[in-house]
Design a protein around this motif. Structure first.
Motif, mmCIF file in Angstrom:
data_model
loop_
_atom_site.group_PDB
_atom_site.id
_atom_site.type_symbol
_atom_site.label_atom_id
_atom_site.label_comp_id
_atom_site.label_asym_id
_atom_site.label_seq_id
_atom_site.Cartn_x
_atom_site.Cartn_y
_atom_site.Cartn_z
ATOM 1 N N ALA A 228 0.828 -1.207 0.000
ATOM 2 C CA ALA A 228 0.000 0.000 0.000
ATOM 3 C C ALA A 228 0.860 1.254 0.000
ATOM 4 O O ALA A 228 0.521 2.256 -0.641
ATOM 5 C CB ALA A 228 -0.937 -0.010 1.205
ATOM 6 N N VAL A 229 1.987 1.216 0.723
ATOM 7 C CA VAL A 229 2.921 2.340 0.712
ATOM 8 C C VAL A 229 3.402 2.598 -0.713
ATOM 9 O O VAL A 229 3.409 3.742 -1.192
ATOM 10 C CB VAL A 229 4.117 2.067 1.659
ATOM 11 C CG1 VAL A 229 5.227 3.090 1.429
ATOM 12 C CG2 VAL A 229 3.670 2.100 3.112
ATOM 13 N N CYS A 230 3.790 1.543 -1.406
ATOM 14 C CA CYS A 230 4.286 1.702 -2.782
ATOM 15 C C CYS A 230 3.212 2.246 -3.716
ATOM 16 O O CYS A 230 3.501 3.046 -4.613
ATOM 17 C CB CYS A 230 4.809 0.356 -3.299
ATOM 18 S SG CYS A 230 6.334 -0.203 -2.500
ATOM 19 N N ARG A 231 1.974 1.829 -3.505
ATOM 20 C CA ARG A 231 0.884 2.333 -4.336
ATOM 21 C C ARG A 231 0.711 3.842 -4.143
ATOM 22 O O ARG A 231 0.501 4.591 -5.107
ATOM 23 C CB ARG A 231 -0.408 1.600 -3.985
ATOM 24 C CG ARG A 231 -1.605 1.983 -4.839
ATOM 25 C CD ARG A 231 -1.424 1.590 -6.288
ATOM 26 N NE ARG A 231 -1.432 0.140 -6.452
ATOM 27 C CZ ARG A 231 -1.138 -0.489 -7.597
ATOM 28 N NH1 ARG A 231 -0.777 0.248 -8.644
ATOM 29 N NH2 ARG A 231 -1.172 -1.801 -7.678
ATOM 30 N N MET A 232 0.807 4.308 -2.902
ATOM 31 C CA MET A 232 0.693 5.738 -2.624
ATOM 32 C C MET A 232 1.887 6.506 -3.186
ATOM 33 O O MET A 232 1.758 7.632 -3.667
ATOM 34 C CB MET A 232 0.579 5.975 -1.119
ATOM 35 C CG MET A 232 -0.782 5.672 -0.559
ATOM 36 S SD MET A 232 -1.998 6.884 -1.113
ATOM 37 C CE MET A 232 -3.472 6.248 -0.275
ATOM 38 N N VAL A 233 3.071 5.895 -3.129
ATOM 39 C CA VAL A 233 4.259 6.520 -3.723
ATOM 40 C C VAL A 233 4.052 6.672 -5.223
ATOM 41 O O VAL A 233 4.340 7.732 -5.807
ATOM 42 C CB VAL A 233 5.518 5.688 -3.421
ATOM 43 C CG1 VAL A 233 6.703 6.183 -4.264
ATOM 44 C CG2 VAL A 233 5.862 5.755 -1.934
ATOM 45 N N GLU A 234 3.542 5.640 -5.861
ATOM 46 C CA GLU A 234 3.282 5.685 -7.302
ATOM 47 C C GLU A 234 2.323 6.822 -7.641
ATOM 48 O O GLU A 234 2.468 7.483 -8.680
ATOM 49 C CB GLU A 234 2.691 4.353 -7.759
ATOM 50 C CG GLU A 234 2.400 4.284 -9.249
ATOM 51 C CD GLU A 234 1.681 3.004 -9.642
ATOM 52 O OE1 GLU A 234 1.973 2.485 -10.745
ATOM 53 O OE2 GLU A 234 0.823 2.525 -8.869
ATOM 54 N N ALA A 235 1.365 7.087 -6.738
ATOM 55 C CA ALA A 235 0.377 8.146 -6.969
ATOM 56 C C ALA A 235 0.924 9.537 -6.676
ATOM 57 O O ALA A 235 0.216 10.536 -6.848
ATOM 58 C CB ALA A 235 -0.860 7.887 -6.112
ATOM 59 N N GLY A 236 2.188 9.623 -6.208
ATOM 60 C CA GLY A 236 2.810 10.907 -5.989
ATOM 61 C C GLY A 236 2.516 11.548 -4.646
ATOM 62 O O GLY A 236 2.763 12.748 -4.456
ATOM 63 N N VAL A 237 2.038 10.750 -3.685
ATOM 64 C CA VAL A 237 1.699 11.303 -2.376
ATOM 65 C C VAL A 237 2.945 11.638 -1.567
ATOM 66 O O VAL A 237 2.979 12.607 -0.807
ATOM 67 C CB VAL A 237 0.800 10.315 -1.591
ATOM 68 C CG1 VAL A 237 0.521 10.820 -0.179
ATOM 69 C CG2 VAL A 237 -0.507 10.085 -2.340
ATOM 70 N N GLY A 238 3.996 10.844 -1.710
ATOM 71 C CA GLY A 238 5.227 11.068 -0.972
ATOM 72 C C GLY A 238 6.235 9.977 -1.286
ATOM 73 O O GLY A 238 5.982 9.100 -2.119
ATOM 74 N N LEU A 239 7.381 10.030 -0.631
ATOM 75 C CA LEU A 239 8.411 9.001 -0.778
ATOM 76 C C LEU A 239 8.144 7.884 0.236
ATOM 77 O O LEU A 239 7.440 8.068 1.217
ATOM 78 C CB LEU A 239 9.800 9.591 -0.546
ATOM 79 C CG LEU A 239 10.144 10.894 -1.276
ATOM 80 C CD1 LEU A 239 11.589 11.281 -0.990
ATOM 81 C CD2 LEU A 239 9.891 10.770 -2.764
ATOM 82 N N GLY A 240 8.744 6.732 0.012
ATOM 83 C CA GLY A 240 8.564 5.622 0.940
ATOM 84 C C GLY A 240 9.872 4.879 1.168
ATOM 85 O O GLY A 240 10.782 4.940 0.332
#
Length: 299
Positions: A228-240
Protein backbone atom coordinates in the motif's frame (compact mmCIF):
# COMPACT_ATOMS: atom_id res chain seq x y z
CA UNK A 1 -0.21 -21.38 48.16
CA UNK A 2 -2.35 -22.86 45.38
CA UNK A 3 -1.80 -21.39 41.90
CA UNK A 4 -3.14 -23.29 38.88
CA UNK A 5 -1.94 -22.97 35.28
CA UNK A 6 -4.74 -20.53 34.47
CA UNK A 7 -3.53 -18.27 37.30
CA UNK A 8 0.07 -18.44 36.05
CA UNK A 9 -0.90 -17.82 32.43
CA UNK A 10 -3.10 -14.89 33.41
CA UNK A 11 -0.36 -13.35 35.53
CA UNK A 12 2.15 -13.66 32.69
CA UNK A 13 -0.28 -11.97 30.28
CA UNK A 14 -0.98 -9.15 32.74
CA UNK A 15 2.70 -8.38 33.26
CA UNK A 16 3.50 -8.55 29.55
CA UNK A 17 0.56 -6.28 28.70
CA UNK A 18 1.18 -3.94 31.64
CA UNK A 19 -2.55 -3.96 32.31
CA UNK A 20 -5.02 -6.23 34.08
CA UNK A 21 -7.65 -5.38 31.47
CA UNK A 22 -5.45 -6.23 28.49
CA UNK A 23 -3.98 -9.24 30.29
CA UNK A 24 -7.49 -10.58 30.87
CA UNK A 25 -8.26 -10.12 27.17
CA UNK A 26 -5.16 -12.05 26.17
CA UNK A 27 -6.07 -14.83 28.62
CA UNK A 28 -9.68 -14.85 27.33
CA UNK A 29 -11.07 -14.10 30.78
CA UNK A 30 -13.64 -11.55 31.90
CA UNK A 31 -12.07 -8.59 33.72
CA UNK A 32 -13.95 -9.35 36.93
CA UNK A 33 -12.80 -12.97 36.90
CA UNK A 34 -9.21 -11.94 36.21
CA UNK A 35 -9.21 -9.37 39.02
CA UNK A 36 -10.60 -11.95 41.43
CA UNK A 37 -7.89 -14.44 40.48
CA UNK A 38 -5.15 -11.86 41.05
CA UNK A 39 -6.57 -10.89 44.44
CA UNK A 40 -6.82 -14.55 45.46
CA UNK A 41 -3.21 -15.14 44.36
CA UNK A 42 -2.01 -12.21 46.45
CA UNK A 43 -4.13 -13.34 49.40
CA UNK A 44 -2.76 -16.88 49.14
CA UNK A 45 0.82 -15.60 48.95
CA UNK A 46 0.34 -12.98 51.64
CA UNK A 47 2.13 -10.31 49.59
CA UNK A 48 1.26 -7.98 46.68
CA UNK A 49 2.25 -9.23 43.23
CA UNK A 50 1.49 -6.06 41.27
CA UNK A 51 2.10 -2.36 41.74
CA UNK A 52 -0.97 -0.53 40.46
CA UNK A 53 -0.76 3.01 39.02
CA UNK A 54 -2.89 5.12 36.71
CA UNK A 55 -0.56 4.17 33.86
CA UNK A 56 -1.03 0.41 34.42
CA UNK A 57 0.55 -2.31 36.50
CA UNK A 58 4.08 -3.63 37.03
CA UNK A 59 5.30 -6.64 39.02
CA UNK A 60 6.59 -6.26 42.55
CA UNK A 61 9.72 -8.15 43.60
CA UNK A 62 7.47 -11.07 44.54
CA UNK A 63 5.68 -10.69 41.21
CA UNK A 64 8.94 -10.85 39.25
CA UNK A 65 9.90 -14.01 41.12
CA UNK A 66 6.50 -15.53 40.35
CA UNK A 67 6.77 -14.50 36.70
CA UNK A 68 10.14 -16.21 36.33
CA UNK A 69 8.81 -19.50 37.69
CA UNK A 70 5.49 -19.14 35.86
CA UNK A 71 7.23 -18.96 32.48
CA UNK A 72 9.23 -22.10 33.23
CA UNK A 73 6.17 -24.01 34.44
CA UNK A 74 4.01 -22.88 31.51
CA UNK A 75 6.72 -23.91 29.05
CA UNK A 76 6.94 -27.33 30.69
CA UNK A 77 3.15 -27.65 30.60
CA UNK A 78 3.18 -26.80 26.90
CA UNK A 79 5.79 -29.47 26.22
CA UNK A 80 3.72 -31.98 28.18
CA UNK A 81 0.61 -31.09 26.17
CA UNK A 82 2.57 -31.42 22.95
CA UNK A 83 4.01 -34.82 23.91
CA UNK A 84 0.57 -36.13 24.83
CA UNK A 85 -1.29 -34.60 21.88
CA UNK A 86 -0.49 -37.51 19.59
CA UNK A 87 -2.58 -39.75 21.86
CA UNK A 88 -5.59 -37.43 21.93
CA UNK A 89 -5.49 -36.01 18.40
CA UNK A 90 -5.37 -32.41 19.69
CA UNK A 91 -3.12 -29.52 18.74
CA UNK A 92 0.57 -30.36 18.98
CA UNK A 93 1.39 -27.00 20.53
CA UNK A 94 1.53 -23.26 20.06
CA UNK A 95 4.70 -21.43 19.03
CA UNK A 96 5.19 -17.78 19.99
CA UNK A 97 7.21 -15.80 17.42
CA UNK A 98 8.37 -12.20 17.83
CA UNK A 99 9.47 -10.63 14.54
CA UNK A 100 10.62 -7.30 13.19
CA UNK A 101 8.61 -5.68 10.37
CA UNK A 102 10.89 -6.71 7.51
CA UNK A 103 10.81 -10.44 8.26
CA UNK A 104 7.12 -10.43 9.17
CA UNK A 105 5.94 -8.87 5.92
CA UNK A 106 8.38 -10.23 3.34
CA UNK A 107 9.63 -13.64 4.47
CA UNK A 108 7.43 -15.19 7.14
CA UNK A 109 4.09 -15.50 5.30
CA UNK A 110 5.45 -18.02 2.80
CA UNK A 111 7.74 -19.77 5.30
CA UNK A 112 5.02 -20.18 7.93
CA UNK A 113 2.46 -21.15 5.31
CA UNK A 114 4.50 -24.16 4.19
CA UNK A 115 5.35 -25.12 7.78
CA UNK A 116 1.73 -25.01 8.96
CA UNK A 117 0.61 -27.01 5.93
CA UNK A 118 3.10 -29.71 6.97
CA UNK A 119 2.13 -29.48 10.67
CA UNK A 120 -1.68 -29.09 10.87
CA UNK A 121 -1.69 -29.64 14.63
CA UNK A 122 0.52 -26.63 15.36
CA UNK A 123 -0.68 -23.04 15.89
CA UNK A 124 1.46 -19.90 15.82
CA UNK A 125 1.15 -16.66 17.79
CA UNK A 126 3.02 -14.00 15.76
CA UNK A 127 3.73 -10.51 17.11
CA UNK A 128 5.58 -7.58 15.54
CA UNK A 129 8.21 -5.87 17.70
CA UNK A 130 11.40 -3.82 17.41
CA UNK A 131 14.55 -5.94 17.19
CA UNK A 132 16.06 -4.74 20.46
CA UNK A 133 12.75 -5.39 22.23
CA UNK A 134 12.64 -8.90 20.80
CA UNK A 135 16.06 -9.81 22.20
CA UNK A 136 15.00 -8.88 25.72
CA UNK A 137 11.64 -10.65 25.46
CA UNK A 138 13.17 -13.88 24.13
CA UNK A 139 15.76 -13.79 26.92
CA UNK A 140 12.91 -13.41 29.43
CA UNK A 141 10.98 -16.31 27.92
CA UNK A 142 8.11 -14.22 26.55
CA UNK A 143 8.52 -15.75 23.09
CA UNK A 144 9.94 -18.99 21.71
CA UNK A 145 11.59 -17.66 18.53
CA UNK A 146 12.71 -14.15 17.65
CA UNK A 147 13.65 -12.69 14.27
CA UNK A 148 15.79 -9.57 14.51
CA UNK A 149 18.12 -7.35 12.51
CA UNK A 150 21.63 -8.78 12.41
CA UNK A 151 23.07 -5.55 13.81
CA UNK A 152 21.38 -6.04 17.19
CA UNK A 153 23.38 -7.40 20.14
CA UNK A 154 21.72 -10.72 20.98
CA UNK A 155 23.80 -11.35 24.11
CA UNK A 156 23.75 -14.98 25.22
CA UNK A 157 20.90 -16.06 22.93
CA UNK A 158 21.51 -18.81 20.39
CA UNK A 159 21.39 -17.31 16.89
CA UNK A 160 21.10 -18.60 13.32
CA UNK A 161 21.18 -16.77 9.95
CA UNK A 162 17.72 -16.31 8.45
CA UNK A 163 17.57 -14.02 5.39
CA UNK A 164 19.30 -10.97 3.88
CA UNK A 165 17.58 -7.86 2.57
CA UNK A 166 17.98 -4.07 2.68
CA UNK A 167 15.74 -1.03 2.90
CA UNK A 168 15.50 1.23 -0.13
CA UNK A 169 13.88 4.56 -0.91
CA UNK A 170 11.04 4.34 -3.45
CA UNK A 171 9.93 7.29 -5.57
CA UNK A 172 7.54 7.64 -8.52
CA UNK A 173 9.03 7.09 -11.95
CA UNK A 174 10.10 10.48 -13.29
CA UNK A 175 10.72 11.97 -9.84
CA UNK A 176 13.73 14.29 -9.54
CA UNK A 177 15.47 11.66 -7.37
CA UNK A 178 14.76 8.75 -9.72
CA UNK A 179 18.16 9.01 -11.42
CA UNK A 180 20.10 9.03 -8.12
CA UNK A 181 22.35 6.05 -7.55
CA UNK A 182 22.06 6.27 -3.76
CA UNK A 183 20.94 8.82 -1.17
CA UNK A 184 21.41 9.38 2.59
CA UNK A 185 18.29 9.19 4.76
CA UNK A 186 19.07 12.54 6.43
CA UNK A 187 18.88 14.42 3.12
CA UNK A 188 15.45 12.97 2.37
CA UNK A 189 13.78 14.40 5.47
CA UNK A 190 12.77 17.58 3.67
CA UNK A 191 10.35 15.52 1.54
CA UNK A 192 6.90 14.21 2.36
CA UNK A 193 6.76 10.50 3.18
CA UNK A 194 4.27 7.66 3.06
CA UNK A 195 4.77 5.15 5.87
CA UNK A 196 3.35 2.33 7.91
CA UNK A 197 0.97 2.91 10.83
CA UNK A 198 2.25 4.04 14.22
CA UNK A 199 2.13 0.54 15.68
CA UNK A 200 4.70 -0.67 13.12
CA UNK A 201 8.12 -1.47 14.51
CA UNK A 202 9.77 -0.13 11.36
CA UNK A 203 7.87 3.15 11.51
CA UNK A 204 8.92 3.67 15.13
CA UNK A 205 12.51 2.92 14.09
CA UNK A 206 12.47 5.46 11.24
CA UNK A 207 10.79 8.12 13.38
CA UNK A 208 13.50 7.63 16.01
CA UNK A 209 16.25 7.91 13.36
CA UNK A 210 14.75 11.18 12.10
CA UNK A 211 14.47 12.53 15.66
CA UNK A 212 18.14 11.74 16.31
CA UNK A 213 19.07 13.68 13.18
CA UNK A 214 16.97 16.57 14.48
CA UNK A 215 14.35 16.68 11.73
CA UNK A 216 10.75 15.44 11.75
CA UNK A 217 9.61 12.62 9.49
CA UNK A 218 6.83 14.28 7.50
CA UNK A 219 4.28 11.50 7.10
CA UNK A 220 1.37 12.37 4.79
CA UNK A 221 -0.31 8.96 4.95
CA UNK A 222 0.17 5.91 7.17
CA UNK A 223 -0.91 2.50 5.92
CA UNK A 224 -0.90 -1.15 6.98
CA UNK A 225 1.35 -2.74 4.34
CA UNK A 226 4.44 -2.07 2.22
CA UNK A 227 2.44 -2.77 -0.94
CA UNK A 228 0.00 0.00 0.00
CA UNK A 229 2.92 2.34 0.71
CA UNK A 230 4.29 1.70 -2.78
CA UNK A 231 0.88 2.33 -4.34
CA UNK A 232 0.69 5.74 -2.62
CA UNK A 233 4.26 6.52 -3.72
CA UNK A 234 3.28 5.69 -7.30
CA UNK A 235 0.38 8.15 -6.97
CA UNK A 236 2.81 10.91 -5.99
CA UNK A 237 1.70 11.30 -2.38
CA UNK A 238 5.23 11.07 -0.97
CA UNK A 239 8.41 9.00 -0.78
CA UNK A 240 8.56 5.62 0.94
CA UNK A 241 11.09 3.32 2.59
CA UNK A 242 10.45 -0.38 2.00
CA UNK A 243 12.44 -3.63 1.81
CA UNK A 244 14.25 -4.17 -1.47
CA UNK A 245 12.33 -7.43 -1.91
CA UNK A 246 9.07 -5.46 -1.82
CA UNK A 247 10.32 -2.88 -4.30
CA UNK A 248 11.48 -5.60 -6.69
CA UNK A 249 8.18 -7.48 -6.46
CA UNK A 250 5.77 -4.57 -6.84
CA UNK A 251 8.05 -2.76 -9.29
CA UNK A 252 6.95 -5.26 -11.94
CA UNK A 253 3.47 -3.72 -11.94
CA UNK A 254 3.90 -0.25 -10.37
CA UNK A 255 5.59 2.84 -11.81
CA UNK A 256 8.11 3.29 -9.00
CA UNK A 257 11.90 3.48 -8.80
CA UNK A 258 14.00 2.04 -5.97
CA UNK A 259 17.07 3.97 -4.78
CA UNK A 260 19.71 2.61 -2.41
CA UNK A 261 20.03 4.22 1.02
CA UNK A 262 23.63 5.01 2.00
CA UNK A 263 22.99 4.47 5.72
CA UNK A 264 24.55 1.40 7.35
CA UNK A 265 21.26 0.48 9.04
CA UNK A 266 19.62 0.00 5.63
CA UNK A 267 21.36 -3.38 5.26
CA UNK A 268 19.20 -6.09 6.81
CA UNK A 269 20.82 -9.38 7.71
CA UNK A 270 17.98 -11.05 9.58
CA UNK A 271 18.76 -13.43 12.42
CA UNK A 272 16.79 -16.12 14.26
CA UNK A 273 17.30 -16.12 18.03
CA UNK A 274 16.19 -18.48 20.81
CA UNK A 275 17.11 -18.88 24.47
CA UNK A 276 18.07 -22.52 23.98
CA UNK A 277 17.09 -24.71 21.04
CA UNK A 278 17.46 -27.80 23.23
CA UNK A 279 14.82 -26.44 25.63
CA UNK A 280 12.26 -25.64 22.93
CA UNK A 281 9.19 -27.79 22.46
CA UNK A 282 9.46 -30.24 19.56
CA UNK A 283 7.27 -28.17 17.23
CA UNK A 284 9.30 -25.00 17.92
CA UNK A 285 12.57 -26.84 17.22
CA UNK A 286 11.08 -28.12 13.97
CA UNK A 287 10.09 -24.58 13.00
CA UNK A 288 13.61 -23.27 13.69
CA UNK A 289 15.02 -25.93 11.36
CA UNK A 290 12.37 -25.11 8.75
CA UNK A 291 13.19 -21.39 8.85
CA UNK A 292 16.92 -22.07 8.69
CA UNK A 293 16.39 -24.19 5.60
CA UNK A 294 15.06 -21.35 3.43
CA UNK A 295 17.06 -19.25 0.93
CA UNK A 296 19.66 -17.08 2.62
CA UNK A 297 19.72 -14.17 0.17
CA UNK A 298 16.88 -12.16 -1.30
CA UNK A 299 16.52 -12.39 -5.06
Amino acid sequence: MLFDLTDLSLFRHIVEAGSITHGAERAHLALAAASTRVRNMEKSLGAPLLTRTRQGVSPTHAGRTLLQHARVMLAQAERLREDLSSFSGGLAGQIRILSNTNALTEFLPEALGTFLAQHPQVSIDLEERLSDEIVGLIAEGVGDIGIVAGTVDTGSLETYPFRSDRFVLVVPNGHALAQSGSVPFAEMLGHDFVGLDRASALQRFLTDKAARIGKPLRLRVQLRSFDAVCRMVEAGVGLGIVPQTTAQRVGRTMAITAIDLQDAWAARDLTLCVRSRAELATSARQLVEHLRGGPRMSS
